[in-house]
Design an enzyme around this catalytic site. Structure first.
Site, PDB file in Angstrom:
ATOM      1  N   ARG A  93       0.728  -1.093   0.213  1.00 37.42           N
ATOM      2  CA  ARG A  93       0.020   0.002   0.068  1.00 37.42           C
ATOM      3  C   ARG A  93       0.819   1.332   0.126  1.00 37.42           C
ATOM      4  O   ARG A  93       0.381   2.376   0.015  1.00 37.42           O
ATOM      5  CB  ARG A  93      -1.060  -0.117   1.383  1.00 37.42           C
ATOM      6  CG  ARG A  93      -1.978  -0.983   1.124  1.00 37.42           C
ATOM      7  CD  ARG A  93      -3.154  -0.694   1.927  1.00 37.42           C
ATOM      8  NE  ARG A  93      -4.164  -1.911   1.868  1.00 37.42           N
ATOM      9  CZ  ARG A  93      -5.390  -1.625   2.783  1.00 37.42           C
ATOM     10  NH1 ARG A  93      -5.511  -0.668   3.454  1.00 37.42           N
ATOM     11  NH2 ARG A  93      -6.387  -2.565   2.398  1.00 37.42           N
ATOM     12  N   ARG A 151     -18.975  -0.985   9.513  1.00 41.54           N
ATOM     13  CA  ARG A 151     -17.925  -1.321   9.959  1.00 41.54           C
ATOM     14  C   ARG A 151     -17.591   0.403  10.209  1.00 41.54           C
ATOM     15  O   ARG A 151     -17.897   1.219   9.289  1.00 41.54           O
ATOM     16  CB  ARG A 151     -16.692  -1.763   8.783  1.00 41.54           C
ATOM     17  CG  ARG A 151     -16.811  -3.320   9.009  1.00 41.54           C
ATOM     18  CD  ARG A 151     -16.266  -3.685   7.795  1.00 41.54           C
ATOM     19  NE  ARG A 151     -15.038  -3.282   7.391  1.00 41.54           N
ATOM     20  CZ  ARG A 151     -14.123  -3.379   6.244  1.00 41.54           C
ATOM     21  NH1 ARG A 151     -14.617  -4.552   5.588  1.00 41.54           N
ATOM     22  NH2 ARG A 151     -13.101  -2.812   6.055  1.00 41.54           N
TER      23      ARG A 151
END
Length: 212
Positions: free
Chosen positions: A88, A156
């Site tokens: 990432r 979430r």
């Protein structure tokens, strides 16, 4: 094939990973799933990562590199793998390269930010078994409850609009530059993520040179 899946959060990397896993006969390694499992089980890595994920921030490189290297050493990765959610950052990409992990292709799924926000804010997850749903595209039979175990569906913490925008900002600032790293290596393939799943699948197969 040793493949990396790239793209903004909510681009559909998990779905494409599942499809490619069946087509290519190799394992999908989802760092997001690995981290969520570690958080649920409150392992040492899970506790360290939880505060970063809940704020929409990236987990530190040293934690991620150690987690991924350990996973890729397992027997089911010997014939190839699909990495979903890693690297990432350019530093992670360089660390993966330095660790001697060979990559054949890097697939970038491109989706506009406004589409991402709409998609992610519609996601729900079973509070008991973790099964994924989407109130627009994958609705449960009974609103608010899991089809499998009857658990309550929740949003979430990293799927609320404010956190989604923060995650997108982090992606553009820290993850998107990886494109240049893999472009220079000549292994970057780009596919447009469409609203219709079959269109995205066709774009992915064309980008990777996969035929029927």
């Amino acid at each position: 094939m040793k493949l990396i899946l790239m793209g903004p959060p909510g681009a559909g990397k998990g779905t494409q990973g599942e499809i490619l896993e069946k087509k290519l006969g190799i394992s999908t390694i989802s760092t997001g799933l690995m981290l969520r499992t570690a958080i649920k089980e409150q392992t040492e890595v899970g506790k360290a990562a939880e505060k970063y994920i809940n704020e929409g921030k990236l987990v530190p490189d040293d934690v991620m590199v150690a987690l991924v290297k350990e996973r890729l050493s397992q027997p089911d990765c010997e014939k190839g793998f699909i990495l979903d959610g890693f690297p990432r950052t350019t530093a992670q990409a360089e660390a993966l390269d330095a660790a001697g992990v060979e990559i054949d292709k890097v697939l970038l799924l491109e989706v506009d930010d406004d589409v991402i926000v709409d998609r992610l804010s519609s996601r729900r997850e079973c509070s008991k078994c973790g099964a994924p749903y989407n109130i627009k595209f994958k609705k449960p039979a009974k609103e608010g409850f899991c089809d499998s175990c009857g658990g309550e569906l929740i949003c979430r913490k990293d799927d609320v609009p404010e956190t989604i925008q923060n995650r997108l900002n982090v992606y553009h600032e820290q993850t998107e530059p990886i494109k240049e790293f893999y472009l220079a290596k000549g292994i970057l393939a780009v596919a447009k993520g469409e609203d219709a799943l079959e269109d995205t699948i066709a774009n992915v197969e064309k980008a990777l040179g996969l035929g029927e």
